[in-house]
Motif scaffolding. Structure first.
Motif, PDB file in Angstrom:
ATOM      1  N   ASP A  46       0.818  -1.204   0.000  1.00 30.90           N
ATOM      2  CA  ASP A  46       0.000   0.000   0.000  1.00 30.90           C
ATOM      3  C   ASP A  46       0.857   1.261   0.000  1.00 30.90           C
ATOM      4  N   ARG A  48       0.789   0.548  -5.827  1.00 29.94           N
ATOM      5  CA  ARG A  48      -0.498   0.692  -6.512  1.00 29.94           C
ATOM      6  C   ARG A  48      -0.312   0.857  -8.009  1.00 29.94           C
ATOM      7  N   PHE A  83      -4.671  -4.005  -0.915  1.00 32.07           N
ATOM      8  CA  PHE A  83      -3.363  -3.408  -0.676  1.00 32.07           C
ATOM      9  C   PHE A  83      -3.006  -3.532   0.799  1.00 32.07           C
TER      10      PHE A  83
END
Lengths: 351, 393
Positions: free
Chosen positions: B176, B181, B203
């Motif tokens: 995360d 991402r 995530f």
């Protein structure tokens, strides 16, 4: 007689004056040899000297160690970068960085000044890490890559203008800004406010008994330091054309603390000397060996052990001695010793 | 230093005429600046960059240099910090007057150095940074990339996946933070172009100790494939926990090229078995050029080259070809020569695309078998490159 603080501040001013003369000599030499790198390295050293100045204001005067001063440096740099990309105006960028670092320092100060000592160091460290991580993960701010493409701008002063791309021109601008920050800080420390800060450093509990608010003085010092760091940071993207989250990382804050210790805690001028020394050392030793961090660390430890008052501890006593000898002789500056003597007398009178 | 002896000659020539000055610039050794992390977390990468370049320089110098001039490498430590990289790069450009610069590792440094190269009218190249932005929206006319970018890696992996498991349901698990991402988003779009369906995405914070909290979600989605872009010790925990919970059976785990590396593969152990990823280089590439390179690299440095060492090694040969084609080390001429240049590297033929300065190269899919990566597929350079989206030049 006048008190030791005034006398040592005068010695610092003289050291600062010597520094300016040396800088001007470098600028002249740089122009003569058509140099770019050393002038720009010098400019960077001056910018980081502004950050060191702000650390010294806290560590050397109000007596608290900030391990996160790069927070305000980074805010200044990012706000200046964002402004310059929209409107290429030096004054607007500086104004924006001033406002942003002022607001951030008020918020940061409200949080950090609730505690002192080692907790203050930890809170300031934590605040800087949190914001650095937020910037690191914000795509609009370029996330981990930072932002490039900050234009080379023209700085206008009425009819004159200097380009940030001109090595000597921008060096002189940065010299003026950093010396103005030095002068402002030194002036404020010479006012009663500065005396309260010195009192805070020696014994914080007694300050309220003298009728001063310790919290208010600490807060004012913190905000001032934040703004000094922010305005110095605002110059960084003008020099290098980019900003990156590393500017807010602990390495930046830590280097500023090392600069202050190398230069001499609580001397202001020492912070400037220390920062220049550190940037030069890093550049030279870094090209010489990849183990430069070990060498810098050793120099730092030797300095703490054998020069606990830093460079200024070596340079200042002879300057002070020279100043006091010089003052006894009536002649070139006849009124100089009289004024501070009166100032001290009036303060001493109520006792 | 060698420069000290030739400076008086240079001064004399410069004093005579300006023409003599430029004549000087075309003789003497060719200086190449290398700004790379030699201290800190990225030291192992910087080390590979250094070894690769040094081996290439040694071979080029032994064979007569570039256009008859010896190659001289000048190293500076960038500490993986763009502020340091820019300062060191400026020193190399302005004081050492290097003809070419390379070595930057993290993409922030590469982007900042690209801008500096532009402002100093010099050329630079990266052999490591894989952020797409360097040759897409933040491309620079003075920056080249000879290694595969993130999109080439994910396209290669997705192409293999489409063949191996057509229309597979893929579950995505990333770390995360911004880069985590964006790698997941990039692979997802490549995979979905190849017909894969999404079984969901999650995530997990960096440095997670416990991934089992996401296992319910994974089981409920019933995916055939799990894609992950976690790295380092996070991969160790994720894969071993998946194994402990019996989720690995019948599941294909694929990931980013940094997910399973030589550094964590032994710690993962049997749980790494079957893990597949897309890469631009593997020491196992079965070609005479690569075998020769691996043997020479191993002899010089007592270890195998990785992709950073191989890409850095290849770069010097691209620069040599370009300078010899241009007949000069002048920025504009070398830039023209590098555009569209094809040259031989341990990975095979690479071609620098003129439109965005990104090298096109064959890509490989590797899979862990008995604790070692084996090449199981390759994707041609045309199929892996993706569109040119650089609009600056």
């Amino acid at each position: 007689m006048h008190d030791r603080l005034t006398q040592s501040m005068r010695a610092s001013h003289l050291l600062a004056l010597l520094f300016v003369l040396a800088s001007l000599a470098l600028a002249a030499m740089g122009t003569a040899t058509d140099d770019t790198f050393y002038l720009r390295l010098g400019t960077e050293a001056l910018i980081f000297a502004g950050l060191a100045l702000s650390v010294d204001l806290l560590l050397g005067y109000s007596g608290v160690l900030s391990l996160g001063q790069a927070l305000y440096f980074g805010i200044g740099a990012y706000v200046s970068a964002l402004t310059l990309m929209k409107v290429p105006s030096f004054w607007l960028a500086m104004a924006a960085a001033f406002t942003a670092s002022l607001l951030a320092a008020i918020i940061g100060g409200l949080i950090a000044n609730r505690v002192r000592g080692v907790y203050f160091a930890l809170i300031t460290f934590g605040l800087a890490q949190v914001l650095a991580k937020v910037v690191y993960n914000t795509r609009e701010l370029g996330s981990s890559d930072g932002m490039i493409g900050i234009p080379v701008i023209e700085i206008a002063f009425g009819p004159f203008s200097v380009s940030t791309g001109s090595p000597v021109g921008f060096f002189l601008i940065v010299l003026v800004v950093i010396m103005a920050l030095y002068a402002l800080t030194a002036y404020l420390l010479d006012t009663p406010f500065g005396r309260v800060l010195t009192a805070l450093k020696s014994n914080e509990r007694r300050v309220p008994f003298l009728g001063y608010s310790a919290w208010r003085a600490r807060m004012a010092a913190y905000v001032l330091a934040g703004v000094v760091a922010g305005l110095s940071g605002a110059l960084y993207p003008m020099l290098r054309g980019f900003v990156s989250p590393e500017l807010m990382f602990f390495a930046t804050s830590g280097n500023a603390v090392i600069s202050v210790v190398l230069g001499g805690v609580g001397t202001l001028a020492g912070a400037i000397y220390g920062s220049v020394l550190l940037v030069i050392l890093k550049s030279i030793i870094g090209s010489w060996t990849e183990h430069h961090l070990i060498v810098i660390g050793l120099i730092f430890m030797l300095c703490v052990l054998f020069l606990p008052k830093g460079l200024a501890g070596v340079l200042r006593p002879p300057v002070e001695a020279w100043l006091s000898r010089h003052r006894r002789i009536p002649g070139p500056v006849p009124d100089a010793p009289v004024l501070p003597a009166i100032a001290v007398d009036t303060k001493a009178a109520p006792q | 230093m060698k420069t000290a002896t030739i400076t008086p000659i240079a001064a004399g020539l410069l004093a005579a005429t300006t023409l003599a000055g430029s004549a000087f610039a075309q003789s003497g050794p060719i200086k190449i600046g290398v700004v790379t992390p030699l201290s800190g977390t990225y030291t192992p990468i910087g080390q590979q960059v250094r070894w690769g370049l040094e081996l290439a320089a040694k071979e080029i110098n032994a064979a007569g240099g570039i256009a008859g001039r010896q190659v001289n490498l000048l190293f500076e430590d960038e500490e993986a910090n763009p502020s340091v990289a820019v300062q060191k790069a400026e020193k190399l450009f302005q004081v050492e007057k290097v003809d070419f610069l390379t070595g930057t590792v993290n993409s922030g440094s590469t982007l900042a150095v690209a801008q500096l190269a532009e402002r100093n009218a010099k050329l630079a190249a990266t052999t490591v940074s894989f952020a797409d932005s360097i040759t897409t929206d933040k491309c620079s006319p003075n920056m080249f990339r000879v290694n595969a970018r993130a999109e080439q890696q994910s396209v290669a992996l997705a192409a293999w996946l489409a063949k191996e498991k057509p229309k597979a349901k893929v579950f995505y698990l990333g770390p995360d933070y911004e880069m985590g991402r964006s790698t997941v988003a990039a692979f997802k779009s490549s995979a979905e172009k190849g017909g894969a369906q999404s079984g969901g995405e999650v995530f997990a914070p960096l440095d997670s100790k416990d991934y089992t909290q996401y296992f319910g979600q994974i089981r409920a989605a019933r995916p055939q494939v799990v894609y992950t872009s976690v790295a380092g010790n996070d991969t160790v925990r994720l894969l071993t926990q998946l194994q402990d919970f019996g989720l690995l059976s019948g599941l294909t785990v694929v990931g980013a090229s940094g997910t399973v590396t030589s550094q964590n593969i032994t710690a993962i152990g049997a749980a790494a078995e079957g893990f597949a990823t897309g890469v631009g280089y593997s020491p196992q590439i079965d070609s005479p050029a690569n075998k020769k390179f691996v043997a020479a690299f191993r002899e010089a440095n007592k270890t195998d080259p990785d992709l950073y060492g191989a890409d850095s090694y290849g770069l010097l040969f691209a620069y040599k070809a370009a300078v010899e084609k241009a007949g000069s080390t002048e920025t504009d001429k070398v830039r023209e020569a590098l555009r569209g240049l094809s040259w031989q590297t341990p990975q095979g033929t690479k071609t620098i695309r003129a439109g965005d300065h990104q090298a096109m190269q064959p890509m490989y899919v590797v899979r862990v078998t008995k604790g070692k990566f084996d090449i199981i597929d390759n994707v041609s350079s045309e199929n892996a490159i993706g569109p040119d989206t650089c609009t600056r030049f």
